[in-house]
Design an enzyme around this catalytic site. Structure first.
Site, mmCIF file in Angstrom:
data_model
loop_
_atom_site.group_PDB
_atom_site.id
_atom_site.type_symbol
_atom_site.label_atom_id
_atom_site.label_comp_id
_atom_site.label_asym_id
_atom_site.label_seq_id
_atom_site.Cartn_x
_atom_site.Cartn_y
_atom_site.Cartn_z
ATOM 1 N N ARG A 1 -19.019 21.509 -17.950
ATOM 2 C CA ARG A 1 -18.111 21.300 -16.825
ATOM 3 C C ARG A 1 -17.489 22.609 -16.363
ATOM 4 O O ARG A 1 -17.356 23.557 -17.112
ATOM 5 C CB ARG A 1 -16.991 20.324 -17.226
ATOM 6 C CG ARG A 1 -17.445 18.897 -17.385
ATOM 7 C CD ARG A 1 -16.292 17.993 -17.778
ATOM 8 N NE ARG A 1 -15.297 17.843 -16.719
ATOM 9 C CZ ARG A 1 -14.086 18.385 -16.745
ATOM 10 N NH1 ARG A 1 -13.726 19.137 -17.751
ATOM 11 N NH2 ARG A 1 -13.245 18.175 -15.750
ATOM 12 N N LYS B 1 -15.898 20.605 -31.635
ATOM 13 C CA LYS B 1 -16.738 20.007 -30.597
ATOM 14 C C LYS B 1 -18.131 19.693 -31.128
ATOM 15 O O LYS B 1 -18.806 20.544 -31.688
ATOM 16 C CB LYS B 1 -16.835 20.955 -29.397
ATOM 17 C CG LYS B 1 -17.488 20.315 -28.178
ATOM 18 C CD LYS B 1 -17.262 21.156 -26.944
ATOM 19 C CE LYS B 1 -17.871 20.520 -25.708
ATOM 20 N NZ LYS B 1 -17.542 21.259 -24.470
ATOM 21 N N ARG C 1 -1.780 21.314 -27.566
ATOM 22 C CA ARG C 1 -0.740 22.333 -27.442
ATOM 23 C C ARG C 1 -0.585 23.071 -28.754
ATOM 24 O O ARG C 1 -0.473 22.446 -29.818
ATOM 25 C CB ARG C 1 0.579 21.667 -27.048
ATOM 26 C CG ARG C 1 1.710 22.633 -26.794
ATOM 27 C CD ARG C 1 2.937 21.859 -26.306
ATOM 28 N NE ARG C 1 4.065 22.732 -26.115
ATOM 29 C CZ ARG C 1 5.249 22.324 -25.669
ATOM 30 N NH1 ARG C 1 5.422 21.049 -25.379
ATOM 31 N NH2 ARG C 1 6.245 23.181 -25.518
#
Length: 326
Positions: free
Chosen positions: A121, A186, A324
């Site tokens: 993406r 991932k 975060r």
């Protein structure tokens, strides 16, 4: 005059090395009708494809780990009859090829052993060494634009999670909007592209990349924590996965999803996606929007990501959401 090097010549060498055992350089060269220097040149081409070919004096060549080539005939006979399946040794991008393919051939799927310009993406590169992972795209044409099309990537995430679960991979989570995670690393990603055709036709190309057996050296250029199917399986004492079996399960799931999406939309996948949400209840932020920080609160009816901020609940329709930093 030397004969031009053909792709098939390299594939024959890949197959000769596929077991991962040492192969005599002399024997390999003789089988291909080459000198030892000619063989070394072909080995260099395999390394350019991202294959981790080891060499050792007195023993010859071997792949760092065994390799399972994709079997186009097996895949074609294992998926729904209306889905046309092609396996290519080498393409720039499976998504790009299908975006330019004839829509009259839809539904059609393309799988590649190696991509030279794989895409994620937002224009990111997708690392695609030969035979190490799963790189596939499927194209589908609708007579009308499906409802909740932005949530299609979430449905595809569930499809991939189901296929990985069937392969024995535990702990798969989905990171909005298009990533597959295991343990905050991932495992795969999804890229969906669409365009309008003549009339009200809508054409969708769904790209899926899953790390299956990529060696650490092959993935050394990746700039984020990553893992592979085989690494996760090995941590549980399980055998490596079959890329062909995984491809069949993903293609079956994508075919079912796309075939009924124009009627059912995201709804059949919503509860499962929410159960696999990697960001729910965690501190997150949207890069580039410093004020948009807070706690992940799942998704709304349209698949937008919800963040509970100091100013209230906010929705994110596009972009990336990251954990975060503590």
């Amino acid at each position: 005059m030397a004969r031009p090097l053909a792709e098939q010549d390299l594939l024959l060498l890949v197959d000769a090395l596929a077991t991962g055992e040492w192969q005599s350089g002399e024997t390999l060269a003789a089988a291909a009708g080459l000198t030892r220097a000619g063989l070394a040149k072909r080995v260099g081409h395999l390394r350019d494809w991202g294959l981790n070919v080891e060499s050792k004096f007195g023993q010859g060549y071997r792949l760092a780990r065994p390799l399972e080539r994709l079997d186009g005939a097996l895949l074609q006979t294992s998926v729904p009859q209306d889905l046309r399946v092609t396996v290519a040794p080498l393409v720039d991008s499976t998504n790009r090829v299908l975006m330019e393919a004839d829509p009259e051939s839809d539904p059609q799927a393309l799988l590649a052993e190696h991509q030279t310009a794989g895409r994620g993406r937002r224009g990111r590169d997708w690392h695609s060494p030969f035979g190490a992972n799963l790189y596939l795209s499927i194209a589908w044409t609708y007579a009308m634009w499906p409802p909740h099309l932005p949530a299609l990537s979430l449905s595809v995430g569930v499809v991939c999670a189901r296929a990985l679960d069937a392969a024995g991979v535990d702990g798969v989570q989905l990171k909005w909007p298009n990533d597959l995670w295991v343990g905050n690393r991932k495992l795969g990603g999804i890229l969906i592209e669409q365009r309008g055709e003549s009339g009200d036709l809508c054409r969708v190309v769904v790209g899926v990349g899953i790390n299956v057996a990529m060696h650490a050296r092959q993935g050394s250029a990746i700039d984020q924590p990553w893992t592979t199917v085989d690494e996760v399986l090995a941590s549980c004492g399980r055998k490596p996965a079959s890329r062909n079996r995984l491809a069949v399960d993903v293609l079956h799931g994508l075919h079912e999803c796309l075939a009924r999406y124009v009627v059912k939309g995201f709804e059949p996948y919503r509860a499962e996606w929410c159960a696999l949400d990697a960001l729910r209840g965690r501190q997150v932020y949207v890069p580039g929007q410093d004020r948009l920080r807070g706690i992940g609160r799942g998704i709304d009816d349209d698949g937008a990501f919800l963040i509970e901020t100091d100013a209230g609940l906010r929705s994110v329709l596009s972009g990336d959401v990251s954990l975060r930093p503590a």
